[in-house]
Design a protein around this motif. Structure first.
Motif: not given
Ligand code: ADP
Ligand code: MG
Length: 351
Positions: A22-26, A28-35, A40-45
């Protein structure tokens, strides 16, 4: 007002993809950071942002009554402490230290003001222990018991940030403290609860020699001490993650994201004497409790073999194995030389 009606018959049960799916799905559908500041965004601690000389760290976690805790045996003070500690643990996993927290609570009408006071006694005790400021939050009514969500802001010098995906073959795999005790503590508490439900006059038998296990479950501590210690020794781990879901699951995250395999020696996994006794009593393997139990909030990290020399005499850190170049081989090795693949236990929605 519009109402969405789901055709559940044709939809996907959450259990088929699980939490990680589910987190992977979210993600993948999240745009690359704008700033440019978002490193780093989703995927680490924790998420990482550029803060000038340091990196800023941001992490959030939610505890829900009936899913993460049972108020029949969890004192609210401990729960408040734990809610902060588990968030601080994610900052420590980035090799960072916490600065500020916000606390959101959802309360059903069965909680009196004194209950909230008790919860905040624990929250304040943890803020003091980890040297963080409680700077805000949100309060709402809830229909389904107590919900606590904490966000924590931390920082780490840029040259010390430690991700999950930067480990290399031949690195030494280390863990802090001991593993499996929190899970065995939970088994103790659950058993006492059943005794209590059967006969409310029975007092829980949580004798002194089991105190450690129960404490590990109810009031875990984040290993910010290790972050300080690694800095003092001039060691930056090659990768790090905190052990919230069990050693197996966290090791697989680290290996998958770093593109490595691992060999872990079962006899090296640090286990407390009380955990060994309790595992025997519950007829579970203590190694299984360490691999799949979770909630130990210790750190799993990797270091270059040369760096490990400086850690080898440290009683709070144990080398449990090494990384390999074959990402398909994450294995547990026995003394006899047998190797079995390490697998993560699945998460079940609502379990
Ligand atoms: P941890 O166990 O360290 O708290 P999680 O497994 O909860 O980490 O989350 C892994 C990553 O996925 C983190 O980067 C987290 O911020 C992100 N994440 C988790 N849930 C969501 C969500 N609902 N929406 C966006 N990102 C999420
Ligand atoms: Mg984590």
């Amino acid at each position: 007002m519009t109402t969405t009606t789901y055709d559940y018959f044709h939809m996907t049960d959450l259990n088929t993809i699980g939490e990680i799916g589910l987190i992977d799905r979210i993600r993948q559908a999240t745009p690359a950071p704008q700033h440019a500041e978002t490193i780093r965004g989703i995927g680490d601690d924790a998420a990482v942002f550029d803060w000038g000389t340091d990196y800023g760290l941001l992490s959030t976690d939610m505890l829900v009554e009936g899913i993460h805790f049972d108020l029949t045996y969890v004192p609210l003070k401990h729960l408040g402490y734990k809610a902060i500690a588990v968030n601080v643990s994610d900052i420590a996993a980035m090799n960072g230290l916490p600065i500020q927290v916000t606390v959101n609570i959802g309360l059903s009408s069965r909680f009196p003001v004194e209950a909230v006071d008790e919860l905040y006694d624990g929250i304040r005790a943890a803020c003091e222990a980890y040297n963080v400021d409680l700077v805000g939050g949100d309060t709402t009514a809830s229909r389904s018991g107590l919900i606590i969500s904490v966000s924590v802001l931390g920082k780490v010098p840029k040259d010390l940030i430690t991700y999950r995906n930067t480990a290399q073959p031949n690195d030494v795999v280390c863990v802090t403290g001991d593993l499996g005790a929190a899970y065995l503590g939970l088994q103790m508490l659950e058993r006492e609860k059943q005794v209590f439900l059967a006969d409310p006059n029975m007092q829980p038998d949580l004798s002194e020699e089991r105190a450690y296990l129960v404490q590990r479950q109810l009031r875990p501590d984040a290993r910010t001490d290790i972050v300080h210690e690694l800095r003092d020794l001039g060691i930056r781990p090659t990768a790090m993650i905190d052990i919230s879901d069990g050693l197996a699951s966290e090791l697989l995250h680290l290996c998958r994201q770093s593109g490595t395999g691992a060999v872990i020696f079962d006899e090296n996994i640090p286990l407390d004497d009380q955990a060994l006794l309790a595992a025997d009593e519950f007829k579970i393997s203590p190694v299984t409790a360490a691999l799949n139990g979770g909630e130990d909030y210790e750190l799993l990290f990797t270091v270059r073999p040369q760096a490990f020399e400086k850690l080898s005499t440290n009683a709070r850190i144990t080398a449990i194995g090494y990384l390999t170049a074959d990402p398909d081989q994450v294995v547990l090795a026995t003394k006899a030389g047998q190797q079995t693949p390490i697998r993560a236990q699945g998460w079940v929605a609502g379990a």
